[in-house]
Design an enzyme around this catalytic site. Structure first.
Site, PDB file in Angstrom:
ATOM      1  N   ASP A 185      42.427  44.200  35.374  1.00 47.12           N
ATOM      2  CA  ASP A 185      43.541  43.610  34.623  1.00 47.12           C
ATOM      3  C   ASP A 185      44.047  44.570  33.545  1.00 47.12           C
ATOM      4  OD1 ASP A 185      45.066  41.126  33.766  1.00 47.12           O
ATOM      5  OD2 ASP A 185      43.994  41.617  31.919  1.00 47.12           O
TER       6      ASP A 185
ATOM      7  N   GLU B  38      45.930  46.312  38.340  1.00 50.61           N
ATOM      8  CA  GLU B  38      47.056  45.490  37.910  1.00 50.61           C
ATOM      9  C   GLU B  38      47.841  46.354  36.930  1.00 50.61           C
ATOM     10  OE1 GLU B  38      49.219  42.411  35.347  1.00 50.61           O
ATOM     11  OE2 GLU B  38      47.376  43.327  34.670  1.00 50.61           O
TER      12      GLU B  38
HETATM   13  C1  GLC Z   1      47.607  40.557  32.923  1.00 49.57           C
HETATM   14  C2  GLC Z   1      47.580  39.144  33.437  1.00 49.57           C
HETATM   15  C3  GLC Z   1      48.278  38.258  32.468  1.00 49.57           C
HETATM   16  C4  GLC Z   1      47.600  38.354  31.131  1.00 49.57           C
HETATM   17  C5  GLC Z   1      47.447  39.804  30.669  1.00 49.57           C
HETATM   18  C6  GLC Z   1      46.478  39.938  29.531  1.00 49.57           C
HETATM   19  O1  GLC Z   1      48.879  41.062  32.847  1.00 49.57           O
HETATM   20  O2  GLC Z   1      48.142  39.082  34.716  1.00 49.57           O
HETATM   21  O3  GLC Z   1      48.313  36.923  32.925  1.00 49.57           O
HETATM   22  O4  GLC Z   1      48.339  37.639  30.186  1.00 49.57           O
HETATM   23  O5  GLC Z   1      46.971  40.645  31.696  1.00 49.57           O
HETATM   24  O6  GLC Z   1      45.152  39.906  29.960  1.00 49.57           O
END
Ligand code: GLC
Length: 636
Positions: A272, A314
């Site tokens: 993430d 991500e």
């Molecule tokens: C990523 C997640 C999102 C979250 C962010 C902070 O972008 O997809 O939902 O708010 O990380 O962890």
């Protein structure tokens, strides 16, 4: 024999020890280089990390080692056209982890081979950003179950041929995490796990070039602590404290978390917020070279300890910044195996609103493909808002003013643009820059609420067609397609989203509904919306799985065609016949000159799949219905 070799042989049995040492030979140079760039030349750190990897390798279960072996034999297993993903919150889908295990039949019925369960490690109480504020990485959220339940679920999924993907939040912990609590109590070891500032001097310097992630819910990137008055770095919410990855102890601690997760049976780890790991004054603190080196070091060490593990980045960044997360640097360096194809998603919604595929052709057509052995995950919707990542250059290239166009998209999907069929909501309004993003369920953005209210059957057909065509692209463009829970049933916005006080200031909950199992039961009835949506999704899954040219390690070429409402591309793979996709983003039928077949290398066309079940090739044209698509391939 070196001391390390002796140690490896003492800890692992014969062939396992040889395999570990062979892997070490393969990854060592990349590992050393990455660590040296970030942490300096430290033999001590290197030895400690290799020892950690060896501990994890020794603790790996026989069942997981068997999976590793298979994946070492077939390292592109996750690029197979067979793999279709599903994404859900365990609680919203089925109550808890045990509930998910009970619904595996549903996933199998849909043909799912990859299940991404949204954050499930123990979050802080109350508001926790959908689980992205983790208080304990070694515990499962007690509302969902225990670590033993997680292990049992992974084993159940493996028996059914389904891999499990789980989130790991690298950039920050919850302020309630033990590390943060110790830091707060003044423990110098843990103070160094985060980034504290005595006053606003440095935060002000950084904020000159940082952009705010949640300008309305959580403005700024730093939070002042009560008591000492110090500031702590909080890119996201004030309760999410950014880790200090410049500290090698943070690297080591997070590596430990990752390896333990892998040993619990997790197959794919979603890293993430990967772009945020490294901070540098004068930059937006995204995509810094050190962040890539950190991911490369993580990749090398996970290959060592758990070779079957797949890392998914991500990284919701511009197309030019994305390929490096898959190791695409000047010289290739293994990094993540998968990354989200955010650009495709944005371009799909863009095309749906404008009914004009030219921006998509421009933006998608100029991209660098993922490096060999890596791939995208493709998706129509996810749990996050849609950020309108329209590149300024791409917009100008097709005659659009980028800022005005982004405003149009926000208005269109909020339903405030005249003639819009969408029912979404604005998210993350930034009064300073005028930027905003979009929340809303796929079916609602594609016009289903609007259509049901209008009580015109044609409108319902159109909305379902739009939803199907969006998925038809996501299932064929290249990458693992992810079905976002409920989209297979055309589930709409959750209008009750704000009822939970922990969610009420975050309208992303609009598109995070609970699974409607009563609606799911209607999937067998072809006269219902759910039945039609589910049948369309099942057909797509089947058609994809039967099409080896859709393997994620094939190529895609975007083709220019008339009319401009049609997105056209050809998928090629050395082991299969070329497959042409034509998708019409218009409320009117389209006729495409059939020389597109020749350009796609198709002389003897075979219908593979389409929204109407036929390949209409009349005269010198291929005919597409309104909001419809066709997949056609060269005869074998
Ligand atoms: C990523 C997640 C999102 C979250 C962010 C902070 O972008 O997809 O939902 O708010 O990380 O962890």
């Amino acid at each position: 024999m070196t001391a390390l070799e002796a140690e490896v042989h003492a800890r692992l049995e014969g062939l396992e020890a040889d395999a570990f040492l062979a892997r070490l030979d393969v990854v060592r140079a990349d590992l050393v280089e990455a660590l040296t760039v970030v942490y300096g030349d430290s033999a001590e750190l290197l030895d400690a990390l290799i020892a950690d990897a060896l501990d994890a390798a020794a603790a790996r279960s026989v069942d997981l080692r068997r999976i590793d072996r298979r994946r070492e034999v077939d390292p592109t297993w996750f690029l197979s056209q067979d793999l279709v993903g599903y994404v859900c919150y365990a609680d919203r889908f089925a109550g808890d982890l045990g509930g998910v295990a009970k619904h595996v039949d549903y996933l199998a019925e849909l043909g799912v081979g990859y299940l991404h369960l949204m954050p499930l490690l123990r979050p802080r109480e109350g508001e926790n950003d959908g689980g992205y504020a983790v208080a304990d990485y070694d515990a499962v959220d007690p509302r969902l179950g225990t670590v033993a339940d997680l292990e049992a679920l992974a084993a159940t999924l493996h028996e059914r041929g389904i891999s499990l993907c789980v989130d790991l939040v690298l950039n920050h912990t919850a302020q309630e995490h033990e590390w943060a609590q110790r830091a707060l109590a003044g423990d110098p070891t843990y103070r160094d796990f985060y980034r504290f500032f005595p006053d606003r001097t440095e935060p002000d310097e950084y904020e000159r070039t940082l952009h705010e992630v949640f300008p309305d819910m959580a403005p700024g990137s730093f939070t002042q602590l009560p008591g000492t008055g110090e500031w702590v770095w909080t890119t996201f919410h004030e309760f999410q404290w950014d880790l200090n990855w410049a500290n090698p102890e943070v690297f080591r601690a997070m590596l430990g978390v990752l390896l333990r997760l892998a040993n619990r049976g997790v197959d794919v780890v979603r890293l993430d917020a990967a772009p945020f790991l490294w901070k540098r004054k004068g930059t937006n603190c995204l995509n810094q070279p050190e962040a890539h080196r950190i991911l490369q070091a993580i990749k090398a060490l996970t290959r060592l300890a758990a070779p079957g593990l797949v890392l998914k980045a991500e990284a919701i960044v511009g197309p030019d910044q994305l390929v490096p997360y898959l190791g695409g640097h000047e010289h290739h360096r293994p990094e993540c195996d998968l990354a989200y194809d955010n650009q495709l998603m944005v371009m799909l919604w863009n095309t749906l609103a404008t009914r004009d595929a030219r921006l998509a052709r421009q933006a998608l057509g100029r991209r660098t493909p993922p490096p060999a052995g890596t791939g995208w995950v493709t998706y129509v919707r996810c749990h996050d808002d849609i950020g309108w990542a329209v590149d300024d250059g791409d917009a100008w290239a097709v005659g659009l003013d980028p800022a005005a166009h982004r405003r149009f998209l926000v208005d269109f999907y909020a339903g405030s643009h005249p003639g819009s069929f969408a029912r979404g909501a604005r998210f993350g309004d930034n009064p300073e820059t005028g930027d905003a993003r979009t929340s809303g369920a796929a079916a609602s953005l594609a016009g289903l609420d609007h259509a049901l209210d209008s009580e015109e059957p044609d409108q319902v057909d159109a909305a379902l067609r739009r939803l199907e065509t969006l998925h038809a692209v996501v299932f064929s463009y290249g990458g693992i397609p992810l079905i976002y829970m409920g989209d297979e049933l055309a589930q709409r916005n959750d209008d009750e989203w704000a009822a939970d006080p922990a969610h009420s200031d975050d309208n992303r909950w609009l598109h995070r509904p609970r699974m409607d199992w009563a609606a799911a039961a209607r999937r067998v009835r072809s006269d219902t919306v759910e039945g039609r949506a589910f049948a369309a999704m099942s057909r797509l899954v089947g058609a994809r799985q039967a099409s080896p040219s859709l393997r994620s390690d094939g190529s895609v070429t975007v083709l220019e065609v008339e009319p401009t409402s049609v997105l056209a591309y050809v998928r090629r793979h050395p082991r299969a016949e070329p497959l042409l996709v034509l998708a019409n983003f218009s409320d009117r039928p389209a006729a495409v000159a059939d020389e597109v077949l020749r350009r796609a290398g198709i002389s003897a066309p075979v219908h593979v799949h389409s929204s109407v079940g036929t390949f209409e090739h009349v005269g010198a044209s291929v005919h597409l219905p309104a909001w419809g698509f066709v997949w056609v391939r060269q005869s074998a």
